[in-house]
Design an enzyme around this catalytic site. Structure first.
Site, short mmCIF file in Angstrom:
data_model
loop_
_atom_site.label_atom_id
_atom_site.label_comp_id
_atom_site.label_asym_id
_atom_site.label_seq_id
_atom_site.Cartn_x
_atom_site.Cartn_y
_atom_site.Cartn_z
N LYS A 83 35.91 54.12 104.88
CA LYS A 83 35.89 52.66 104.88
C LYS A 83 36.54 52.12 103.61
O LYS A 83 36.34 52.67 102.52
CB LYS A 83 34.43 52.19 104.99
CG LYS A 83 34.24 50.70 105.11
CD LYS A 83 32.75 50.41 105.34
CE LYS A 83 32.42 48.94 105.28
NZ LYS A 83 30.97 48.69 105.50
N SER A 158 30.12 45.49 108.69
CA SER A 158 31.46 45.44 108.12
C SER A 158 32.22 46.73 108.37
O SER A 158 33.43 46.81 108.12
CB SER A 158 31.37 45.17 106.62
OG SER A 158 30.65 46.20 105.95
N SER A 182 25.48 47.22 108.32
CA SER A 182 26.86 47.52 108.69
C SER A 182 27.17 48.96 109.07
O SER A 182 28.32 49.30 109.31
CB SER A 182 27.80 47.06 107.57
OG SER A 182 27.79 45.66 107.49
#
Length: 469
Positions: A83, A158, A182
């Site tokens: 990420k 996210s 998330s």
């Protein structure tokens, strides 16, 4: 009702329809080579990149070079992404925004060092919402991250990019992290397994370790329970949290029948009738499996929603006020979205309340521990409503509009971020529109093994939906 526009990367290549553990077995058994596995991963990610908007940075050539001599570890040669809020040497970190020109990282952060030591091969960085603040990634200039289950819906946030790639079949495992849901939210939206571990379970980058309330935990998103279990087993070989009982090698359902509390009320905003009904159906399944299930009031401290929002918004305030110092002359706050600016204003107007909010959030750990003295597991929906369409949480709308909608949708996940306890989202339900709906199970600190054993049992009783099969 028209059929959703879906995207699958699954094809007849070295990845096939295998999960991560199956792929490792195929590599170790000589059925496929690391080079062809990485090549297949690159081809699959490329095939869905435009539709999903899931990649923030690509490092395909680097991955192909690494495939010639992959580092050791159980997952040696398995393609993944990290990420884009986590430092990886040789890659920039953009944090889901275009408010500055990012520099290439000189070294891996603590999490990436641990993550990649398991043998995983990064194909690049996955996209997220700006700084991870929103529950959908719909940046006005970088574009939205779409769910492969429906291109008209967001992939959650996210960790949206990671989830979209795994759900589409482009990858079998991807990095995610969770500061307000998330890992669990995109798992729920995309029909995946998402375990937020106990605070301190995995290695963590310095900036996250130094937060006043350590709400963020790193982990992975996968399509099967055994993949998630295998990751935590292998991560423990690299990094051992001495203050926590080990997760160990969890490979099957547990035998113990559990005391399970269920509620559909969340942090002051209850689930919709559709989601409540699906949650109670899951509770009935648990009863059929022999567990003791009891409906209870939500174990949420008074004022929790306001305290968490204030703390969350204070993180935005710090980022906005220190941006120039952190990112240099390229920093341009006018390019930040309305949500980031609105959160910063929210905190600035309430700074005098922040110390009290932090104290109460810290105390929530003890309050939830009292609840888990009576119940082994708590069942809630992961989200308060089914996945909205793209645009519902568009950050170009007014802050007041977006935050009200966020609070209504994300009312269940933040509790474990404050307490530090583990929680897992499992794809056990489907909406009337045909989209995945996640069910969340929380346990006491250090009890990931309990959640994984229950997850195995539920996966066996109600197999998870998978795109491309």
């Amino acid at each position: 009702m028209s059929e959703p526009r879906r995207v699958s990367a699954v094809t007849d290549d070295a990845l096939g329809t295998l999960d991560t553990v199956g792929l490792v077995a195929a590599i170790q058994g000589g059925e496929v080579g690391v080079r062809e596995v990485v090549e297949a991963g690159v081809a699959r990610v490329r095939s869905v990149a435009d539709d999903l908007g899931a990649m923030a940075y690509t490092a395909y050539d680097r991955a192909l070079v690494e495939s010639r001599d992959p580092r050791g570890g159980f997952f040696a040669g398995v393609p993944t992404v990290v990420k884009d809020n986590c430092a990886v040497a040789g890659m920039p970190t953009r944090e889901g925004t275009d408010a500055w020109v990012p520099r290439v990282e000189r070294a891996d952060g603590d999490f990436a060092r641990m993550y990649l030591a398991t043998g995983l091969v990064p194909l690049g960085k996955s996209q997220l919402s700006e700084f991870g603040f929103s529950a959908t990634a719909e940046h006005p200039r970088l574009g939205p991250v779409r769910s492969p289950w429906s291109l008209d819906h967001p992939a959650g946030a996210s960790s949206a990019g990671s989830a979209a790639l795994v759900a589409s079949g482009a990858l079998t495992i991807a990095h995610a992290n969770d500061g307000g849901g998330s890992i669990r939210i995109p798992a729920a939206v995309n029909g995946l397994v998402g375990l937020k571990p106990t605070r301190g379970r995995l290695a963590q980058d310095k900036t996250l370790r130094e937060m006043p309330v350590r709400i963020v935990s790193d982990g992975v998103i996968t399509r099967s329970v055994r993949d998630t279990a295998a990751f935590f087993r292998e991560a423990e070989h690299v990094y051992r949290a001495l203050s926590l009982r080990p997760v160990g090698d969890i490979t099957r359902p547990g035998r113990k029948r559990l005391r399970i509390a269920v509620n559909t009320t969340g942090a002051g905003v209850g689930a919709t009738p559709e989601v409540s009904a699906l949650t109670l159906e899951t509770a009935a399944l648990l009863e059929d499996l022999g567990h003791h299930v009891e409906e209870v009031a939500a174990p949420v401290p008074p004022g929790f929603r306001d305290d968490f929002l204030l703390y969350w918004s204070s993180l935005a305030l710090v980022l906005v006020r220190t941006g120039r110092r952190q990112h240099g002359r390229s920093w341009d706050p006018s390019r930040l979205d309305h949500l980031t600016h609105g959160l910063a204003r929210h905190a600035a107007h309430r700074l005098h309340r922040l110390p009290g909010a932090i104290r109460r959030l810290r105390r929530s750990t003890a309050l939830l521990a009292q609840h888990h003295a009576s119940y082994d597991v708590t069942l809630t929906p992961t989200l308060g409503a089914v996945t909205p369409r793209l645009g519902h949480l568009d950050p170009t709308q007014s802050y007041e509009t977006v935050i009200e909608r966020l609070v209504e949708w994300v009312s269940f996940t933040p509790l474990q971020n404050a307490t530090g306890d583990p929680a897992i989202s499992l794809p056990l339900a489907t909406s009337a529109e045909g989209l995945p709906v996640g069910m969340m199970f929380g346990a006491a600190a250090g009890h990931e093994a309990v959640l994984l054993e229950l997850a195995y049992e539920l996966e066996e009783a109600r197999p998870f939906p998978v795109l491309g099969r």
